[in-house]
Design a protein around this motif. Structure first.
Motif, PDB file in Angstrom:
ATOM      1  N   SER A   1     -13.441 -52.929  45.035  1.00 51.74           N
ATOM      2  CA  SER A   1     -14.793 -53.132  44.520  1.00 51.74           C
ATOM      3  C   SER A   1     -14.778 -54.214  43.452  1.00 51.74           C
ATOM      4  O   SER A   1     -13.753 -54.490  42.817  1.00 51.74           O
ATOM      5  N   LEU A   2     -15.933 -54.849  43.256  1.00 50.06           N
ATOM      6  CA  LEU A   2     -16.032 -55.898  42.244  1.00 50.06           C
ATOM      7  C   LEU A   2     -15.801 -55.309  40.858  1.00 50.06           C
ATOM      8  O   LEU A   2     -15.130 -55.918  40.019  1.00 50.06           O
ATOM      9  N   TYR A   3     -16.351 -54.109  40.605  1.00 52.78           N
ATOM     10  CA  TYR A   3     -16.174 -53.489  39.284  1.00 52.78           C
ATOM     11  C   TYR A   3     -14.698 -53.276  38.978  1.00 52.78           C
ATOM     12  O   TYR A   3     -14.214 -53.643  37.902  1.00 52.78           O
ATOM     13  N   SER A   4     -13.967 -52.641  39.892  1.00 53.78           N
ATOM     14  CA  SER A   4     -12.560 -52.343  39.616  1.00 53.78           C
ATOM     15  C   SER A   4     -11.730 -53.610  39.490  1.00 53.78           C
ATOM     16  O   SER A   4     -10.777 -53.666  38.710  1.00 53.78           O
ATOM     17  N   SER A   5     -12.110 -54.661  40.233  1.00 52.50           N
ATOM     18  CA  SER A   5     -11.379 -55.930  40.136  1.00 52.50           C
ATOM     19  C   SER A   5     -11.564 -56.546  38.761  1.00 52.50           C
ATOM     20  O   SER A   5     -10.607 -57.021  38.139  1.00 52.50           O
TER      21      SER A   5
ATOM     22  N   VAL B   1     -17.697 -54.602  29.016  1.00 48.60           N
ATOM     23  CA  VAL B   1     -17.707 -56.016  29.399  1.00 48.60           C
ATOM     24  C   VAL B   1     -17.875 -56.139  30.914  1.00 48.60           C
ATOM     25  O   VAL B   1     -18.630 -56.983  31.410  1.00 48.60           O
ATOM     26  N   SER B   2     -17.181 -55.292  31.655  1.00 48.65           N
ATOM     27  CA  SER B   2     -17.274 -55.340  33.117  1.00 48.65           C
ATOM     28  C   SER B   2     -18.695 -55.062  33.592  1.00 48.65           C
ATOM     29  O   SER B   2     -19.212 -55.733  34.482  1.00 48.65           O
TER      30      SER B   2
ATOM     31  N   ASP C   1     -24.239 -56.812  35.431  1.00 51.16           N
ATOM     32  CA  ASP C   1     -25.668 -56.961  35.164  1.00 51.16           C
ATOM     33  C   ASP C   1     -26.113 -58.398  35.428  1.00 51.16           C
ATOM     34  O   ASP C   1     -27.124 -58.650  36.086  1.00 51.16           O
ATOM     35  N   ALA C   2     -25.355 -59.341  34.872  1.00 53.54           N
ATOM     36  CA  ALA C   2     -25.696 -60.762  35.042  1.00 53.54           C
ATOM     37  C   ALA C   2     -25.559 -61.170  36.505  1.00 53.54           C
ATOM     38  O   ALA C   2     -26.390 -61.923  37.034  1.00 53.54           O
ATOM     39  N   TYR C   3     -24.537 -60.663  37.162  1.00 57.34           N
ATOM     40  CA  TYR C   3     -24.300 -60.990  38.569  1.00 57.34           C
ATOM     41  C   TYR C   3     -25.450 -60.491  39.443  1.00 57.34           C
ATOM     42  O   TYR C   3     -25.944 -61.191  40.320  1.00 57.34           O
ATOM     43  N   ALA C   4     -25.915 -59.275  39.174  1.00 60.31           N
ATOM     44  CA  ALA C   4     -26.978 -58.684  39.984  1.00 60.31           C
ATOM     45  C   ALA C   4     -28.298 -59.410  39.800  1.00 60.31           C
ATOM     46  O   ALA C   4     -29.118 -59.489  40.728  1.00 60.31           O
TER      47      ALA C   4
ATOM     48  N   GLY D   1     -17.507 -58.349  22.271  1.00 57.81           N
ATOM     49  CA  GLY D   1     -18.724 -59.017  21.848  1.00 57.81           C
ATOM     50  C   GLY D   1     -19.576 -59.370  23.059  1.00 57.81           C
ATOM     51  O   GLY D   1     -19.564 -58.655  24.060  1.00 57.81           O
ATOM     52  N   GLU D   2     -20.284 -60.486  22.984  1.00 56.95           N
ATOM     53  CA  GLU D   2     -21.160 -60.872  24.071  1.00 56.95           C
ATOM     54  C   GLU D   2     -20.389 -61.447  25.258  1.00 56.95           C
ATOM     55  O   GLU D   2     -19.270 -61.953  25.121  1.00 56.95           O
ATOM     56  N   VAL D   3     -21.010 -61.348  26.428  1.00 51.32           N
ATOM     57  CA  VAL D   3     -20.430 -61.874  27.667  1.00 51.32           C
ATOM     58  C   VAL D   3     -21.160 -63.161  28.013  1.00 51.32           C
ATOM     59  O   VAL D   3     -22.382 -63.214  27.922  1.00 51.32           O
TER      60      VAL D   3
END
Length: 208
Positions: A151-155, A165-166, A171-174, A206-208
């Motif tokens: 999965s993208l999350y686990s990667s 951070v993940s 969130d940004a990807y979606a 911090g921020e992503v």
């Protein structure tokens, strides 16, 4: 193929397999991270501050009561109008515990996500106090890249060993309509994020 947004709790992959170099660099706060002494105020020789890590078995009430706060005092904190209702204690997060020589006084500091502010809870001479205050962090920018395996999350979680951070990355990807949401095994990704440091020690993302 594995779903893009797999439930972190249901992932069969080992998301905690972080390298020793990542841990030593302070980029990760694994649940078994050792306590670290932090000298925040060199003028106060009687004050000892320790960085501790939230374990899966921890709760806010448990942490506070183990540091000298009574159950009703914890309840009073949570009932305050100023207590941030969105605050969540997450495994792997770090917090500060300060004790004082020849005194039963104690001070706990919890870091708020996406903020330079912290939650400060103190107990001195039987009196408790809660405040939200600013803390001056050092900032360090990290750039991490990797490939999707599962999965993208686990990667991402393996490359960036911080769950918050993940999730911010996802969130940004979606929300980016230009990106192909059908991620294939072996696809490459890169992420840039901030780390908050105190005296060179990692304490919060911090921020992503």
């Amino acid at each position: 193929t594995s779903p893009v947004f797999a439930d972190p709790e249901e992932s069969s992959e080992d998301d905690s397999a972080f390298t020793e170099s990542e841990i030593e660099a302070g980029a990760v706060a694994p649940e078994d991270a050792p306590d670290v002494e932090l000298n925040l105020d060199k003028t106060k020789k009687d004050k000892k501050t320790i960085i501790r890590t939230v374990r899966r078995s921890d709760s806010l009430q448990g942490i506070l009561t183990s540091n000298g706060f009574k159950g009703d005092e914890v309840y009073n904190f949570l009932a305050l109008p100023s207590w941030p209702k969105h605050y969540v204690l997450t495994p792997g997060a770090r917090y500060l515990v300060s004790t004082f020589k020849d005194s039963s006084s104690v001070e706990l500091i919890f870091f708020m996500q996406r903020s330079s502010q912290v939650l400060k809870l103190t107990k001195a001479e039987g009196k408790t106090e809660f405040s939200i205050s600013d803390l001056n962090f050092e900032l360090r920018v990290r750039q991490i890249s990797g490939e999707v395996q599962g999965s993208l999350y686990s990667s991402i979680r393996r490359a960036v060993p911080d769950g918050w951070v993940s999730l911010r990355f996802l969130d940004a990807y979606a929300l980016d309509y230009k990106l192909d949401k059908q991620v294939r095994r072996g696809a490459k990704f890169a992420i840039t994020y901030e780390e908050k440091l105190l005296n060179g020690q990692f304490v919060a993302p911090g921020e992503v």
